[in-house]
Design a protein around this motif. Structure first.
Motif, mmCIF file in Angstrom:
data_model
loop_
_atom_site.group_PDB
_atom_site.id
_atom_site.type_symbol
_atom_site.label_atom_id
_atom_site.label_comp_id
_atom_site.label_asym_id
_atom_site.label_seq_id
_atom_site.Cartn_x
_atom_site.Cartn_y
_atom_site.Cartn_z
ATOM 1 N N ALA A 1 0.956 -1.154 -0.051
ATOM 2 C CA ALA A 1 -0.130 -0.105 -0.014
ATOM 3 C C ALA A 1 0.957 1.144 -0.033
ATOM 4 C CB ALA A 1 -1.002 -0.048 1.275
ATOM 5 N N TYR A 2 0.755 1.919 -1.100
ATOM 6 C CA TYR A 2 1.470 3.140 -1.105
ATOM 7 C C TYR A 2 1.097 4.208 -0.298
ATOM 8 C CZ TYR A 2 4.431 7.308 -2.566
ATOM 9 O OH TYR A 2 4.957 8.310 -2.726
ATOM 10 N N VAL A 3 1.828 4.878 0.808
ATOM 11 C CA VAL A 3 1.200 5.773 1.633
ATOM 12 C C VAL A 3 2.562 7.008 1.652
ATOM 13 C CG1 VAL A 3 -0.312 4.209 2.995
ATOM 14 C CG2 VAL A 3 2.275 4.679 3.854
ATOM 15 N N GLY A 4 2.306 8.154 2.026
ATOM 16 C CA GLY A 4 3.137 9.015 2.283
ATOM 17 C C GLY A 4 2.715 10.367 2.802
ATOM 18 N N GLY A 5 3.460 11.445 2.396
ATOM 19 C CA GLY A 5 3.194 12.785 3.023
ATOM 20 C C GLY A 5 4.544 13.485 3.399
ATOM 21 N N THR A 6 4.963 14.326 2.934
ATOM 22 C CA THR A 6 6.237 15.091 3.399
ATOM 23 C C THR A 6 6.333 15.285 4.676
ATOM 24 O OG1 THR A 6 6.257 16.165 1.126
ATOM 25 C CG2 THR A 6 7.723 16.915 2.831
ATOM 26 N N LEU A 7 5.255 15.813 5.527
ATOM 27 C CA LEU A 7 4.942 16.388 6.825
ATOM 28 C C LEU A 7 4.751 15.276 7.672
ATOM 29 C CD1 LEU A 7 3.658 19.808 6.408
ATOM 30 C CD2 LEU A 7 6.054 19.074 6.610
ATOM 31 N N ALA A 8 4.472 14.000 7.258
ATOM 32 C CA ALA A 8 4.053 13.000 7.985
ATOM 33 C C ALA A 8 4.921 12.453 8.918
ATOM 34 C CB ALA A 8 3.536 11.576 7.266
ATOM 35 N N ALA A 9 4.864 12.275 10.148
ATOM 36 C CA ALA A 9 5.876 11.743 11.362
ATOM 37 C C ALA A 9 6.876 12.791 11.165
ATOM 38 C CB ALA A 9 6.447 10.378 10.740
ATOM 39 N N ASN A 10 6.701 13.986 10.907
ATOM 40 C CA ASN A 10 7.630 14.842 11.436
ATOM 41 C C ASN A 10 7.899 14.990 12.719
ATOM 42 O OD1 ASN A 10 6.269 17.497 12.748
ATOM 43 N ND2 ASN A 10 4.765 16.720 11.172
ATOM 44 N N PRO A 11 9.466 15.687 12.958
ATOM 45 C CA PRO A 11 9.721 15.465 14.448
ATOM 46 C C PRO A 11 8.935 16.001 15.346
ATOM 47 C CG PRO A 11 11.400 15.784 12.936
ATOM 48 C CD PRO A 11 10.423 16.159 11.969
ATOM 49 N N LEU A 12 8.396 17.293 15.015
ATOM 50 C CA LEU A 12 7.734 18.098 15.923
ATOM 51 C C LEU A 12 6.590 17.166 16.405
ATOM 52 C CD1 LEU A 12 7.100 20.774 17.555
ATOM 53 C CD2 LEU A 12 5.946 21.507 15.232
ATOM 54 N N SER A 13 5.749 16.846 15.473
ATOM 55 C CA SER A 13 4.429 15.986 15.816
ATOM 56 C C SER A 13 4.585 14.866 16.471
ATOM 57 C CB SER A 13 3.622 15.867 14.520
ATOM 58 O OG SER A 13 3.218 17.140 13.883
ATOM 59 N N ALA A 14 5.532 13.963 16.008
ATOM 60 C CA ALA A 14 5.966 12.611 16.627
ATOM 61 C C ALA A 14 6.412 13.016 18.102
ATOM 62 C CB ALA A 14 7.031 12.127 15.932
ATOM 63 N N LEU A 15 7.337 13.747 18.511
ATOM 64 C CA LEU A 15 7.722 13.982 19.632
ATOM 65 C C LEU A 15 6.588 14.584 20.898
ATOM 66 C CD1 LEU A 15 10.192 14.061 21.663
ATOM 67 C CD2 LEU A 15 10.612 16.561 21.080
ATOM 68 N N ALA A 16 5.854 15.763 20.153
ATOM 69 C CA ALA A 16 4.573 16.054 20.875
ATOM 70 C C ALA A 16 3.605 14.969 21.183
ATOM 71 C CB ALA A 16 3.866 17.140 19.858
ATOM 72 N N GLY A 17 3.448 14.113 20.359
ATOM 73 C CA GLY A 17 2.468 13.018 20.544
ATOM 74 C C GLY A 17 3.276 12.003 21.492
ATOM 75 N N TYR A 18 4.396 11.577 21.420
ATOM 76 C CA TYR A 18 5.087 10.739 22.457
ATOM 77 C C TYR A 18 4.911 11.280 23.911
ATOM 78 C CZ TYR A 18 8.966 9.072 25.058
ATOM 79 O OH TYR A 18 9.949 8.325 26.127
ATOM 80 N N THR A 19 5.248 12.907 23.871
ATOM 81 C CA THR A 19 5.163 13.359 25.274
ATOM 82 C C THR A 19 3.870 13.278 25.966
ATOM 83 O OG1 THR A 19 7.125 14.721 24.454
ATOM 84 C CG2 THR A 19 5.868 15.499 26.507
ATOM 85 N N ALA A 20 2.849 13.721 25.011
ATOM 86 C CA ALA A 20 1.296 13.654 25.589
ATOM 87 C C ALA A 20 1.134 12.241 26.166
ATOM 88 C CB ALA A 20 0.498 14.219 24.280
ATOM 89 N N ILE A 21 1.400 11.208 25.112
ATOM 90 C CA ILE A 21 1.091 9.993 25.659
ATOM 91 C C ILE A 21 1.624 9.531 27.130
ATOM 92 C CG2 ILE A 21 0.990 7.411 25.313
ATOM 93 C CD1 ILE A 21 0.650 8.241 22.290
ATOM 94 N N LYS A 22 2.691 10.021 27.164
ATOM 95 C CA LYS A 22 3.594 9.741 28.193
ATOM 96 C C LYS A 22 2.910 10.609 29.507
ATOM 97 C CE LYS A 22 7.106 8.065 29.019
ATOM 98 N NZ LYS A 22 7.545 6.693 29.194
ATOM 99 N N GLU A 23 2.661 12.001 29.253
ATOM 100 C CA GLU A 23 1.884 12.587 30.388
ATOM 101 C C GLU A 23 0.475 11.993 30.685
ATOM 102 O OE1 GLU A 23 2.645 15.576 32.181
ATOM 103 O OE2 GLU A 23 4.736 14.492 31.843
ATOM 104 N N ILE A 24 -0.188 11.375 29.781
ATOM 105 C CA ILE A 24 -1.642 10.949 30.052
ATOM 106 C C ILE A 24 -1.412 9.708 30.834
ATOM 107 C CG2 ILE A 24 -3.384 9.618 28.737
ATOM 108 C CD1 ILE A 24 -3.009 11.283 26.285
#
Length: 497
Positions: A344-367
């Motif tokens: 399955a071809y998937v993509g997106g230049t801004l997908a999994a960008n460092p800012l969003s990935a780190l923010a998500g990781y931090t949020a889940i840890k805080e939850i």
């Protein structure tokens, strides 16, 4: 269950009976006198800066806003500051925030630890490089820690993209083509999924304009909470090459607006196994909100694929992803060449960008650290119980219920219609009559939303509220005082009589 926000599961039959009683009578809404002399006066006198921005924005932006959630009667309020349980508009007015960006910020708006992590990354790496960053691994491992069924995770730019990827995976994995969705559910705005949005059976009637009908040829719709109809559809599809996947929102369509039985998801799991279809959970709203383990943990049901959005970026942009068992999630392409293998071809230049990935990781840890799902769920219970008491006190036909921190307040029943061919009047006159009734109730729902906003309460379209870690007992009690100020001005009208 640890860090679970749902303490009770209300009977969907009872809720639906109450909703039927609501839509069987004329509309109840704030009086014309209150609306015209108090609500509109508030917007004119207290929201002048917002109005000026909106009037200019209409010259440059279709509809005057960039996001559908932002449009509210009589005009969108322009917000410039967010903190915890509160929002502040351009004119300095304070509001209790029960929108929470449409659901993702269960920690509260602009949560400090996530903000600090984001700022630290911006100072060192910047928001995007287009290359591998450790945060991609961190968030994938953290999701797997709490949702073991998500053995592999691919971060994408939105829930819409993630649903598209999940459907491609299902078709490759099963070598079948058809997808079944539940009527009224929202799975993003890709061509195939703008099918029966919000209102079951509304294909071609509401939001699906501009989409050729043939694009729906491989998508089927079934009634919410109807296992018999689902099995009939699965049987029928066997004669058409089979069903690749069944996609659903595990608390019910439109974030539980159409409630389901406690046993529904497990029964769907059994039917998918029986007919060789993948079960796809859309956990865009429920993931890390109803429980740290998601709705799949709460219901103890193992989906084959899970769609994420919103919170996996911690309230930051580029929020989405799809994950699941390795045999399925591993079918997504990485890189350009697939060496003849079906991927399955998937993509997106801004997908999994460092800012969003780190923010998500931090949020889940805080939850996890703050037990946010349970705290927000208790706030949702307190808010719902308070709304029920007010509804009874003022003799209103309104319906309030919740799935933890997802709270529903139905004042007009605008979301309770069913255009499905399964039960609705099929004549042109019948359809026009019911469409007119639905529009009137929708306009009334927006009018109630305007009344809430003028009393300092931000909701989703006046009918849904999301609670968060920031909603203390004092915040909820103050919100109930503001709701009471609206309810005491509600009258029975002759609309939809």
């Amino acid at each position: 269950m640890k860090n679970c926000g749902i303490s009770r599961w209300e009977d969907p039959d009872l809720i639906n009976r109450k909703l039927k009683e609501l839509t069987d009578q004329p509309i109840w809404e704030v009086s014309d006198d209150y609306y015209e002399n108090e609500i509109l006066k508030y917007y004119d006198e207290k929201c002048a800066a917002s109005k000026a921005i909106f009037e200019e924005a209409k010259e440059y932006i279709p509809g005057g806003v960039q996001h559908n959630l932002a449009f509210n009667k009589p005009f969108p309020v322009c917000f410039e500051r967010a903190s915890g349980a509160y929002l502040y508009d351009k004119d300095g007015n304070e509001y209790i925030d029960f929108l929470q960006a449409g659901g993702p910020t269960i920690l509260g708006s602009n949560y400090e630890p996530v903000r600090k992590a984001a700022i630290g990354l911006l100072e060192t790496c910047g928001p995007v490089t287009g290359l591998l960053h450790e945060a991609e691994l961190l968030i994938a491992k953290e999701i797997n820690k709490h949702m073991p069924n998500v053995e592999m995770f691919r971060m994408l730019g939105s829930g819409t993209e993630s649903v598209m990827a999940a459907m491609r995976i299902a078709r490759i994995a099963t070598e079948k083509k058809r997808i079944i969705k539940v009527g009224g559910a929202y799975h993003g705005w890709s061509d195939q999924m703008v099918y029966g949005l919000k209102i079951p059976g509304s294909r071609g009637l509401l939001e699906s304009h501009g989409i050729p009908g043939k694009l729906y040829s491989l998508v089927d719709e079934v009634r919410p909470n109807d296992l018999d109809m689902l099995e009939e559809m699965l049987k029928r599809n066997q004669k058409k090459g089979g069903t690749a996947g069944v996609i659903l929102e595990p608390v019910g369509p439109e974030s539980g607006t159409r409630p389901i039985s406690r046993e529904y998801n497990l029964a769907v799991r059994h039917l998918c196994d029986k007919y060789g279809a993948l079960l796809i959970f859309d956990e865009v709203v429920t993931g890390f909100r109803v429980a740290l383990s998601g709705a799949q943990g709460y219901f103890n049901v193992v989906p084959d694929l899970t769609v994420f959005g919103k919170i996996v970026a911690g309230g930051y942009p580029a929020a989405g992803g799809v994950g699941g068992k390795k045999e399925y999630a591993g079918l997504m392409a990485a890189g350009v060449a697939t060496m003849g293998k079906h991927r399955a071809y998937v993509g997106g230049t801004l997908a999994a960008n460092p800012l969003s990935a780190l923010a998500g990781y931090t949020a889940i840890k805080e939850i996890e650290r703050t037990n946010a799902c349970e705290v927000a769920g208790r706030a949702g219970d307190r808010l719902t119980d308070g709304l029920k008491e007010l509804i009874e006190r003022y003799g209103l036909p309104f319906v309030a219920y919740n799935q933890g921190s997802i709270v529903h307040l139905e004042c007009t029943g605008a979301m309770s219609f069913d255009f499905s061919s399964f039960s609705f009047v099929k004549s042109a006159a019948g359809l026009l009559k019911n469409q007119k009734m639905m529009v009137e109730r929708k306009e009334s729902m927006e009018r109630m939303g305007a009344a809430y906003m003028a009393n300092g309460i931000v909701t989703l379209a006046g009918s849904r509220l999301y609670t968060s870690l920031a909603d203390t007992d004092e915040v909820i009690d103050e919100a109930l005082n503001r709701f009471e100020n609206v309810f005491k001005h509600v009258v029975k009208t002759s609309k939809c009589k």
